[in-house]
Design a protein around this motif. Structure first.
Motif, PDB file in Angstrom:
ATOM      1  N   VAL A 106       0.838  -1.207   0.000  1.00 19.38           N
ATOM      2  CA  VAL A 106       0.000   0.000   0.000  1.00 19.38           C
ATOM      3  C   VAL A 106       0.870   1.253   0.000  1.00 19.38           C
ATOM      4  O   VAL A 106       0.606   2.210  -0.727  1.00 19.38           O
ATOM      5  CB  VAL A 106      -0.955  -0.001   1.215  1.00 19.38           C
ATOM      6  CG1 VAL A 106      -1.539   1.366   1.481  1.00 19.38           C
ATOM      7  CG2 VAL A 106      -2.064  -1.026   1.008  1.00 19.38           C
ATOM      8  N   PHE A 107       1.937   1.254   0.778  1.00 17.13           N
ATOM      9  CA  PHE A 107       2.771   2.448   0.879  1.00 17.13           C
ATOM     10  C   PHE A 107       3.781   2.575  -0.256  1.00 17.13           C
ATOM     11  O   PHE A 107       4.318   3.648  -0.484  1.00 17.13           O
ATOM     12  CB  PHE A 107       3.461   2.513   2.238  1.00 17.13           C
ATOM     13  CG  PHE A 107       2.539   3.000   3.304  1.00 17.13           C
ATOM     14  CD1 PHE A 107       2.255   4.343   3.434  1.00 17.13           C
ATOM     15  CD2 PHE A 107       1.906   2.114   4.158  1.00 17.13           C
ATOM     16  CE1 PHE A 107       1.383   4.802   4.399  1.00 17.13           C
ATOM     17  CE2 PHE A 107       1.036   2.554   5.120  1.00 17.13           C
ATOM     18  CZ  PHE A 107       0.769   3.910   5.245  1.00 17.13           C
ATOM     19  N   ARG A 108       4.048   1.513  -0.976  1.00 16.04           N
ATOM     20  CA  ARG A 108       4.987   1.584  -2.099  1.00 16.04           C
ATOM     21  C   ARG A 108       4.315   1.923  -3.420  1.00 16.04           C
ATOM     22  O   ARG A 108       4.993   2.256  -4.374  1.00 16.04           O
ATOM     23  CB  ARG A 108       5.734   0.259  -2.249  1.00 16.04           C
ATOM     24  CG  ARG A 108       6.788   0.071  -1.199  1.00 16.04           C
ATOM     25  CD  ARG A 108       7.633  -1.108  -1.502  1.00 16.04           C
ATOM     26  NE  ARG A 108       8.730  -1.187  -0.548  1.00 16.04           N
ATOM     27  CZ  ARG A 108       9.656  -2.096  -0.582  1.00 16.04           C
ATOM     28  NH1 ARG A 108       9.641  -3.028  -1.507  1.00 16.04           N
ATOM     29  NH2 ARG A 108      10.606  -2.100   0.319  1.00 16.04           N
ATOM     30  N   MET A 109       3.012   1.823  -3.487  1.00 16.54           N
ATOM     31  CA  MET A 109       2.311   2.129  -4.735  1.00 16.54           C
ATOM     32  C   MET A 109       2.467   3.612  -5.048  1.00 16.54           C
ATOM     33  O   MET A 109       2.261   4.461  -4.178  1.00 16.54           O
ATOM     34  CB  MET A 109       0.830   1.767  -4.630  1.00 16.54           C
ATOM     35  CG  MET A 109       0.566   0.279  -4.581  1.00 16.54           C
ATOM     36  SD  MET A 109       1.092  -0.588  -6.054  1.00 16.54           S
ATOM     37  CE  MET A 109      -0.075   0.048  -7.233  1.00 16.54           C
ATOM     38  N   LEU A 143      -3.183   5.614   7.016  1.00 11.69           N
ATOM     39  CA  LEU A 143      -3.714   5.340   5.684  1.00 11.69           C
ATOM     40  C   LEU A 143      -4.411   6.559   5.092  1.00 11.69           C
ATOM     41  O   LEU A 143      -4.230   6.869   3.912  1.00 11.69           O
ATOM     42  CB  LEU A 143      -4.668   4.147   5.731  1.00 11.69           C
ATOM     43  CG  LEU A 143      -4.002   2.799   6.012  1.00 11.69           C
ATOM     44  CD1 LEU A 143      -5.058   1.726   6.223  1.00 11.69           C
ATOM     45  CD2 LEU A 143      -3.062   2.413   4.889  1.00 11.69           C
ATOM     46  N   VAL A 144      -5.180   7.261   5.901  1.00 12.40           N
ATOM     47  CA  VAL A 144      -5.860   8.461   5.404  1.00 12.40           C
ATOM     48  C   VAL A 144      -4.817   9.507   4.997  1.00 12.40           C
ATOM     49  O   VAL A 144      -4.941  10.149   3.944  1.00 12.40           O
ATOM     50  CB  VAL A 144      -6.849   9.028   6.448  1.00 12.40           C
ATOM     51  CG1 VAL A 144      -7.324  10.422   6.059  1.00 12.40           C
ATOM     52  CG2 VAL A 144      -8.028   8.086   6.616  1.00 12.40           C
ATOM     53  N   ALA A 145      -3.771   9.660   5.792  1.00 15.03           N
ATOM     54  CA  ALA A 145      -2.711  10.608   5.448  1.00 15.03           C
ATOM     55  C   ALA A 145      -2.045  10.209   4.132  1.00 15.03           C
ATOM     56  O   ALA A 145      -1.746  11.058   3.293  1.00 15.03           O
ATOM     57  CB  ALA A 145      -1.677  10.678   6.559  1.00 15.03           C
ATOM     58  N   ARG A 146      -1.836   8.922   3.949  1.00 14.21           N
ATOM     59  CA  ARG A 146      -1.235   8.424   2.700  1.00 14.21           C
ATOM     60  C   ARG A 146      -2.142   8.742   1.521  1.00 14.21           C
ATOM     61  O   ARG A 146      -1.688   9.193   0.481  1.00 14.21           O
ATOM     62  CB  ARG A 146      -0.998   6.919   2.815  1.00 14.21           C
ATOM     63  CG  ARG A 146      -0.816   6.164   1.523  1.00 14.21           C
ATOM     64  CD  ARG A 146       0.540   6.436   0.876  1.00 14.21           C
ATOM     65  NE  ARG A 146       0.766   5.510  -0.208  1.00 14.21           N
ATOM     66  CZ  ARG A 146       0.605   5.825  -1.496  1.00 14.21           C
ATOM     67  NH1 ARG A 146       0.235   7.028  -1.835  1.00 14.21           N
ATOM     68  NH2 ARG A 146       0.842   4.934  -2.431  1.00 14.21           N
ATOM     69  N   SER A 154      -1.271  11.610  -1.371  1.00 16.30           N
ATOM     70  CA  SER A 154      -1.033  11.142  -2.731  1.00 16.30           C
ATOM     71  C   SER A 154      -2.150  11.513  -3.698  1.00 16.30           C
ATOM     72  O   SER A 154      -2.076  11.179  -4.872  1.00 16.30           O
ATOM     73  CB  SER A 154      -0.881   9.618  -2.729  1.00 16.30           C
ATOM     74  OG  SER A 154       0.238   9.254  -1.977  1.00 16.30           O
ATOM     75  N   PHE A 155      -3.156  12.188  -3.220  1.00 17.62           N
ATOM     76  CA  PHE A 155      -4.302  12.500  -4.063  1.00 17.62           C
ATOM     77  C   PHE A 155      -3.870  13.357  -5.245  1.00 17.62           C
ATOM     78  O   PHE A 155      -3.342  14.449  -5.084  1.00 17.62           O
ATOM     79  CB  PHE A 155      -5.383  13.221  -3.256  1.00 17.62           C
ATOM     80  CG  PHE A 155      -6.642  13.456  -4.036  1.00 17.62           C
ATOM     81  CD1 PHE A 155      -7.512  12.412  -4.275  1.00 17.62           C
ATOM     82  CD2 PHE A 155      -6.943  14.700  -4.540  1.00 17.62           C
ATOM     83  CE1 PHE A 155      -8.675  12.604  -4.986  1.00 17.62           C
ATOM     84  CE2 PHE A 155      -8.091  14.915  -5.263  1.00 17.62           C
ATOM     85  CZ  PHE A 155      -8.959  13.858  -5.488  1.00 17.62           C
ATOM     86  N   GLY A 156      -4.065  12.829  -6.429  1.00 22.56           N
ATOM     87  CA  GLY A 156      -3.776  13.567  -7.643  1.00 22.56           C
ATOM     88  C   GLY A 156      -2.307  13.697  -7.990  1.00 22.56           C
ATOM     89  O   GLY A 156      -1.949  14.450  -8.881  1.00 22.56           O
ATOM     90  N   THR A 157      -1.427  13.007  -7.287  1.00 15.66           N
ATOM     91  CA  THR A 157       0.006  13.084  -7.580  1.00 15.66           C
ATOM     92  C   THR A 157       0.572  11.698  -7.809  1.00 15.66           C
ATOM     93  O   THR A 157       0.010  10.703  -7.376  1.00 15.66           O
ATOM     94  CB  THR A 157       0.783  13.731  -6.420  1.00 15.66           C
ATOM     95  OG1 THR A 157       0.657  12.904  -5.263  1.00 15.66           O
ATOM     96  CG2 THR A 157       0.285  15.118  -6.109  1.00 15.66           C
ATOM     97  N   ARG A 158       1.691  11.654  -8.471  1.00 12.19           N
ATOM     98  CA  ARG A 158       2.427  10.399  -8.655  1.00 12.19           C
ATOM     99  C   ARG A 158       3.681  10.486  -7.796  1.00 12.19           C
ATOM    100  O   ARG A 158       4.388  11.481  -7.838  1.00 12.19           O
ATOM    101  CB  ARG A 158       2.827  10.202 -10.117  1.00 12.19           C
ATOM    102  CG  ARG A 158       1.683   9.827 -10.994  1.00 12.19           C
ATOM    103  CD  ARG A 158       2.230   9.415 -12.355  1.00 12.19           C
ATOM    104  NE  ARG A 158       1.219   8.690 -13.078  1.00 12.19           N
ATOM    105  CZ  ARG A 158       1.091   7.373 -13.061  1.00 12.19           C
ATOM    106  NH1 ARG A 158       1.904   6.638 -12.370  1.00 12.19           N
ATOM    107  NH2 ARG A 158       0.151   6.790 -13.758  1.00 12.19           N
ATOM    108  N   ARG A 159       3.929   9.446  -7.040  1.00 10.59           N
ATOM    109  CA  ARG A 159       5.133   9.390  -6.220  1.00 10.59           C
ATOM    110  C   ARG A 159       6.175   8.568  -6.953  1.00 10.59           C
ATOM    111  O   ARG A 159       5.839   7.633  -7.657  1.00 10.59           O
ATOM    112  CB  ARG A 159       4.835   8.728  -4.872  1.00 10.59           C
ATOM    113  CG  ARG A 159       3.892   9.500  -4.030  1.00 10.59           C
ATOM    114  CD  ARG A 159       3.487   8.786  -2.763  1.00 10.59           C
ATOM    115  NE  ARG A 159       4.127   7.513  -2.567  1.00 10.59           N
ATOM    116  CZ  ARG A 159       4.618   7.094  -1.413  1.00 10.59           C
ATOM    117  NH1 ARG A 159       4.549   7.846  -0.371  1.00 10.59           N
ATOM    118  NH2 ARG A 159       5.167   5.913  -1.292  1.00 10.59           N
TER     119      ARG A 159
END
Length: 135
Positions: free
Chosen positions: A8-11, A100-103, A107-112
């Protein structure tokens, strides 16, 4: 659970798979604690709840009410171990939820960038190469 959390955190993008994976983690945590409460009652030989012995469905209900910190008050752990486990579940559940909510929001609308096994940042699959800055 650890493998799902890592995934979940690496996506690089929050998508339906990430949300479903997060939901699965949250549900698995509740089921794990429900079974732990059942084991505590079985091993101790005493009633787990102040109101008496719990059934498997009682423990599932109690676990999810505890994990979400809803706290209806119809079931209360009778012993110190049960209360300690309930507090632990509530804290883990809230920390997981907030993380999870912070993640998701972060990440909303951005690519990491995706981290490879060496810890190097690379562009996510399908992303355009980065443009040079300056020059």
């Amino acid at each position: 659970e650890v493998a799902i959390l890592r995934h979940v955190f690496r996506m690089p993008v929050v998508n339906v798979g990430v949300v479903i994976g997060s939901l699965c983690m949250y549900v698995m945590l509740g089921i794990m604690f429900a079974n732990l409460y059942l084991v505590v009652q079985a091993v101790s030989g005493q009633d787990f709840f102040v109101t008496g012995r719990g059934t498997q469905s009682d423990f599932l209900y109690f676990s999810f009410v505890t994990e979400t910190t809803t706290g209806y008050g119809d079931y209360t752990a009778a012993g110190k171990l049960g209360r300690t486990l309930a507090i632990t579940e509530a804290m883990i559940g809230q920390i997981l939820l907030v993380t999870l909510v912070a993640r998701f929001v972060g990440s909303f609308g951005t690519r990491r960038p995706v981290r490879d096994d060496r810890g190097d940042d690379t562009d996510p699959p399908g992303a355009a190469p980065a443009e040079p800055v300056g020059d």
